[in-house]
Design a protein around this motif. Structure first.
Motif, mmCIF file in Angstrom:
data_model
loop_
_atom_site.group_PDB
_atom_site.id
_atom_site.type_symbol
_atom_site.label_atom_id
_atom_site.label_comp_id
_atom_site.label_asym_id
_atom_site.label_seq_id
_atom_site.Cartn_x
_atom_site.Cartn_y
_atom_site.Cartn_z
ATOM 1 N N HIS A 162 0.921 -1.276 -0.087
ATOM 2 C CA HIS A 162 0.062 -0.103 0.183
ATOM 3 C C HIS A 162 0.906 1.272 0.127
ATOM 4 O O HIS A 162 2.010 0.983 0.225
ATOM 5 C CB HIS A 162 -0.906 -0.089 1.149
ATOM 6 N N PRO A 163 0.361 2.485 -0.483
ATOM 7 C CA PRO A 163 1.238 3.668 -0.289
ATOM 8 C C PRO A 163 1.404 3.941 1.209
ATOM 9 O O PRO A 163 0.745 3.557 2.287
ATOM 10 C CB PRO A 163 0.199 4.667 -0.883
ATOM 11 N N PRO A 164 2.414 4.649 1.515
ATOM 12 C CA PRO A 164 2.772 4.998 2.889
ATOM 13 C C PRO A 164 1.647 5.887 3.400
ATOM 14 O O PRO A 164 1.099 6.825 2.785
ATOM 15 C CB PRO A 164 4.257 5.947 2.788
ATOM 16 N N THR A 165 1.442 5.477 4.557
ATOM 17 C CA THR A 165 0.383 6.272 5.467
ATOM 18 C C THR A 165 0.963 7.630 5.711
ATOM 19 O O THR A 165 0.007 8.525 5.474
ATOM 20 C CB THR A 165 0.109 5.665 6.715
ATOM 21 N N VAL A 166 2.165 7.918 6.046
ATOM 22 C CA VAL A 166 2.715 9.221 6.278
ATOM 23 C C VAL A 166 3.763 9.535 5.174
ATOM 24 O O VAL A 166 4.547 8.618 4.823
ATOM 25 C CB VAL A 166 3.412 9.069 7.529
ATOM 26 N N PRO A 167 3.735 10.562 4.448
ATOM 27 C CA PRO A 167 4.448 10.794 3.234
ATOM 28 C C PRO A 167 5.734 11.097 3.561
ATOM 29 O O PRO A 167 6.085 11.345 4.871
ATOM 30 C CB PRO A 167 3.819 12.035 2.529
ATOM 31 N N GLY A 168 6.860 10.740 2.911
ATOM 32 C CA GLY A 168 8.295 10.930 3.150
ATOM 33 C C GLY A 168 8.492 12.395 3.592
ATOM 34 O O GLY A 168 9.302 12.840 4.283
ATOM 35 N N SER A 169 7.639 13.269 3.033
ATOM 36 C CA SER A 169 8.083 14.902 3.348
ATOM 37 C C SER A 169 7.896 15.212 4.950
ATOM 38 O O SER A 169 8.608 15.847 5.445
ATOM 39 C CB SER A 169 7.177 15.789 2.419
ATOM 40 N N PHE A 170 6.962 14.454 5.383
ATOM 41 C CA PHE A 170 6.588 14.655 6.849
ATOM 42 C C PHE A 170 7.840 14.006 7.797
ATOM 43 O O PHE A 170 8.058 14.784 8.639
ATOM 44 C CB PHE A 170 5.395 13.880 7.071
ATOM 45 N N GLY A 171 8.343 13.029 7.221
ATOM 46 C CA GLY A 171 9.408 12.274 7.919
ATOM 47 C C GLY A 171 10.675 13.240 7.807
ATOM 48 O O GLY A 171 11.318 13.403 8.864
ATOM 49 N N GLN A 172 10.679 13.933 6.839
ATOM 50 C CA GLN A 172 12.019 14.478 6.773
ATOM 51 C C GLN A 172 11.776 15.926 7.400
ATOM 52 O O GLN A 172 12.634 16.300 8.011
ATOM 53 C CB GLN A 172 12.079 15.176 5.015
#
Length: 83
Positions: free
Chosen positions: A40-50
């Motif tokens: 599935h697509p990530p629940t939290v986008p990578g940009s938020f993780g950054q």
């Protein structure tokens, strides 16, 4: 849990089951693994993780230097990591 973004409405999110640190960490890691596997697509986008990583790095530097740290360089995607 209530989530709000600047200049936007708040959103209530219900979490089924336990909400202790270990349980939530396990759920986050499981979600990440499933996304990497293409389930599935990530629940939290990578940009938020950054953003989270940048703010964490800034907090560590502020603690280490015992001073106020400007977070903008940490949030600037064009800058190399400060760590």
């Amino acid at each position: 849990m209530t989530v709000s973004e600047r200049d936007k409405l708040t959103e209530e999110i219900s979490i089924d089951g336990k909400t202790d640190f270990q349980t939530l960490l396990k759920k986050k890691l499981q979600d990440f693994i499933e996304a990497v596997r293409g389930e599935h697509p990530p629940t939290v986008p990578g940009s938020f993780g950054q953003i989270v990583v940048a703010l964490t790095e800034a907090a560590y530097d502020a603690h280490r230097t015992k001073s106020i740290v400007d977070v903008v360089p940490y949030l600037d995607a064009n800058q190399p990591s400060q760590v």
